[in-house]
Design a protein around this motif. Sequence first.
Motif, PDB file in Angstrom:
ATOM      1  N   ASP A  18      56.382  61.603 -49.176  1.00 48.84           N
ATOM      2  CA  ASP A  18      57.329  61.560 -50.277  1.00 48.84           C
ATOM      3  C   ASP A  18      56.712  62.292 -51.468  1.00 48.84           C
ATOM      4  N   THR A  19      57.541  62.918 -52.274  1.00 51.46           N
ATOM      5  CA  THR A  19      57.073  63.651 -53.443  1.00 51.46           C
ATOM      6  C   THR A  19      57.077  62.742 -54.664  1.00 51.46           C
ATOM      7  N   VAL A  20      55.933  62.630 -55.341  1.00 50.22           N
ATOM      8  CA  VAL A  20      55.797  61.746 -56.503  1.00 50.22           C
ATOM      9  C   VAL A  20      55.124  62.492 -57.649  1.00 50.22           C
ATOM     10  N   ALA A  21      55.327  61.971 -58.861  1.00 43.63           N
ATOM     11  CA  ALA A  21      54.741  62.586 -60.052  1.00 43.63           C
ATOM     12  C   ALA A  21      53.255  62.245 -60.159  1.00 43.63           C
ATOM     13  N   ILE A  22      52.487  63.189 -60.665  1.00 43.96           N
ATOM     14  CA  ILE A  22      51.061  62.976 -60.900  1.00 43.96           C
ATOM     15  C   ILE A  22      50.865  62.368 -62.282  1.00 43.96           C
ATOM     16  N   GLU A  23      49.985  61.387 -62.370  1.00 40.29           N
ATOM     17  CA  GLU A  23      49.598  60.783 -63.647  1.00 40.29           C
ATOM     18  C   GLU A  23      48.079  60.735 -63.700  1.00 40.29           C
ATOM     19  N   GLU A  24      47.492  61.401 -64.681  1.00 42.94           N
ATOM     20  CA  GLU A  24      46.037  61.434 -64.836  1.00 42.94           C
ATOM     21  C   GLU A  24      45.680  61.305 -66.304  1.00 42.94           C
ATOM     22  N   PRO A  25      44.467  60.816 -66.606  1.00 41.50           N
ATOM     23  CA  PRO A  25      44.066  60.680 -68.010  1.00 41.50           C
ATOM     24  C   PRO A  25      43.670  62.025 -68.606  1.00 41.50           C
ATOM     25  N   LEU A  26      43.917  62.178 -69.892  1.00 39.13           N
ATOM     26  CA  LEU A  26      43.437  63.327 -70.641  1.00 39.13           C
ATOM     27  C   LEU A  26      42.636  62.814 -71.828  1.00 39.13           C
ATOM     28  N   ASP A  27      41.365  63.158 -71.852  1.00 36.92           N
ATOM     29  CA  ASP A  27      40.455  62.778 -72.925  1.00 36.92           C
ATOM     30  C   ASP A  27      40.490  63.882 -73.981  1.00 36.92           C
ATOM     31  N   ILE A  28      40.997  63.554 -75.159  1.00 35.86           N
ATOM     32  CA  ILE A  28      41.091  64.527 -76.253  1.00 35.86           C
ATOM     33  C   ILE A  28      39.901  64.329 -77.176  1.00 35.86           C
ATOM     34  N   ARG A  29      39.081  65.370 -77.300  1.00 37.53           N
ATOM     35  CA  ARG A  29      37.862  65.277 -78.106  1.00 37.53           C
ATOM     36  C   ARG A  29      37.895  66.274 -79.256  1.00 37.53           C
ATOM     37  N   ILE A  30      37.416  65.840 -80.398  1.00 36.58           N
ATOM     38  CA  ILE A  30      37.284  66.700 -81.570  1.00 36.58           C
ATOM     39  C   ILE A  30      35.800  66.879 -81.854  1.00 36.58           C
ATOM     40  N   SER A  31      35.318  68.097 -81.660  1.00 36.16           N
ATOM     41  CA  SER A  31      33.893  68.403 -81.910  1.00 36.16           C
ATOM     42  C   SER A  31      32.980  67.407 -81.215  1.00 36.16           C
ATOM     43  N   GLY A  32      33.333  67.035 -79.993  1.00 33.46           N
ATOM     44  CA  GLY A  32      32.484  66.160 -79.184  1.00 33.46           C
ATOM     45  C   GLY A  32      32.836  64.692 -79.234  1.00 33.46           C
ATOM     46  N   ASP A  33      33.617  64.256 -80.207  1.00 37.48           N
ATOM     47  CA  ASP A  33      33.984  62.842 -80.328  1.00 37.48           C
ATOM     48  C   ASP A  33      35.367  62.607 -79.729  1.00 37.48           C
ATOM     49  N   THR A  34      35.498  61.538 -78.923  1.00 41.95           N
ATOM     50  CA  THR A  34      36.788  61.209 -78.327  1.00 41.95           C
ATOM     51  C   THR A  34      37.744  60.705 -79.395  1.00 41.95           C
ATOM     52  N   LEU A  35      38.886  61.350 -79.483  1.00 39.72           N
ATOM     53  CA  LEU A  35      39.936  60.938 -80.404  1.00 39.72           C
ATOM     54  C   LEU A  35      40.898  59.976 -79.730  1.00 39.72           C
ATOM     55  N   ALA A  36      41.333  60.302 -78.514  1.00 45.54           N
ATOM     56  CA  ALA A  36      42.280  59.462 -77.785  1.00 45.54           C
ATOM     57  C   ALA A  36      42.256  59.846 -76.315  1.00 45.54           C
ATOM     58  N   ILE A  37      42.685  58.921 -75.489  1.00 41.35           N
ATOM     59  CA  ILE A  37      42.867  59.179 -74.062  1.00 41.35           C
ATOM     60  C   ILE A  37      44.311  58.835 -73.737  1.00 41.35           C
ATOM     61  N   THR A  38      45.037  59.810 -73.242  1.00 42.32           N
ATOM     62  CA  THR A  38      46.440  59.585 -72.907  1.00 42.32           C
ATOM     63  C   THR A  38      46.671  59.829 -71.427  1.00 42.32           C
ATOM     64  N   MET A  39      47.544  59.027 -70.839  1.00 39.11           N
ATOM     65  CA  MET A  39      47.924  59.233 -69.455  1.00 39.11           C
ATOM     66  C   MET A  39      49.091  60.208 -69.435  1.00 39.11           C
ATOM     67  N   ARG A  40      48.899  61.333 -68.726  1.00 41.33           N
ATOM     68  CA  ARG A  40      49.912  62.385 -68.753  1.00 41.33           C
ATOM     69  C   ARG A  40      50.031  63.061 -67.411  1.00 41.33           C
ATOM     70  N   THR A  41      51.074  63.881 -67.274  1.00 44.66           N
ATOM     71  CA  THR A  41      51.198  64.775 -66.140  1.00 44.66           C
ATOM     72  C   THR A  41      50.419  66.043 -66.459  1.00 44.66           C
ATOM     73  N   PRO A  42      49.429  66.417 -65.647  1.00 39.06           N
ATOM     74  CA  PRO A  42      48.655  67.630 -65.935  1.00 39.06           C
ATOM     75  C   PRO A  42      49.543  68.858 -66.043  1.00 39.06           C
ATOM     76  N   GLY A  43      49.140  69.751 -66.930  1.00 35.18           N
ATOM     77  CA  GLY A  43      49.920  70.959 -67.179  1.00 35.18           C
ATOM     78  C   GLY A  43      50.309  71.041 -68.638  1.00 35.18           C
ATOM     79  N   ALA A  44      50.227  72.231 -69.213  1.00 30.69           N
ATOM     80  CA  ALA A  44      50.566  72.444 -70.629  1.00 30.69           C
ATOM     81  C   ALA A  44      49.711  71.569 -71.534  1.00 30.69           C
ATOM     82  N   ASP A  45      48.452  71.324 -71.132  1.00 30.25           N
ATOM     83  CA  ASP A  45      47.580  70.473 -71.939  1.00 30.25           C
ATOM     84  C   ASP A  45      47.321  71.062 -73.326  1.00 30.25           C
TER      85      ASP A  45
END
Length: 292
Positions: A32-59
Amino acid sequence: MSEDTRPLPPGVTRRPVVRYTREGHLAPSEPDTVAIEEPLDIRISGDTLAITMRTPGADRFLVTGFLFAEGLIHSAEDLGALAHCGRPGEEGYGNIVEVTPAPGLVIDLEKVGATKRGTLTTASCGVCGRRSVDDLMASCTPVPPGPALAASVLARATEHLRTLQPNFARTGGVHAAAALDERGEVLAAFEDVGRHNAVDKVVGALLLQHGLRSARASRPSTSRATVLVVSGRVSFEIIQKATVARVPVVASVSAASALAIDLAERAGLTLATFVRDGRFNLYTHPERVREG
């Protein structure tokens, strides 16, 4: 080539499923075809700002739109570099983005607040830590009246969205958002497992490709975005993002929450819900919509 062996587009994958049929039988397992959900760690100059669960692509668009919505940047010129960390093929590659501000710009991570920094921002969260409309309006400038929008353009807004959801057609498991100009032409459109992520991707594309700038930027915005179309319920964070992006009309296939309506009224946004089958409901600022 069969459906099972056909290459999949980005953002979807396959998993085995056993279906219970109307005839009362359990069918054999099949892909069955299903959507991908993976974490994205957003860092500013090395420090983690937020982690969001998203569909990879257009990051790149997602991160840019997120920073803009949080007031950390005001235009594309505020970004120095934005790239995935690591090397292709390495474990976790593609799930960490490092942002370097433009020379001379210091991004204040504390603006996001302790409730978001370094924590998990889920696919339905958006503005965790925001406590009231008053808190938000203190940092947002109301959207100016702007030109009137033809009711016929607004009524067809979600029709555009349906044609831009290939992954939803395959999986039924992703949201979508799009930006339209006053004639109804699509400027940007994206899908994602998170409603607010889809909007962030659209806003990021408006910044990087269409000259969007905030009211606090040194130069005025040249974006022609007039309508933000969303596939799901309109909640507080969707209106917040539209307000910051100076998009005067929000159109949704579904309903809106009471808090979203209150914020749209205060922010000067026109909010249209249940935009489908050539109809819609207007909750705020109907003066922006003209017959025709």
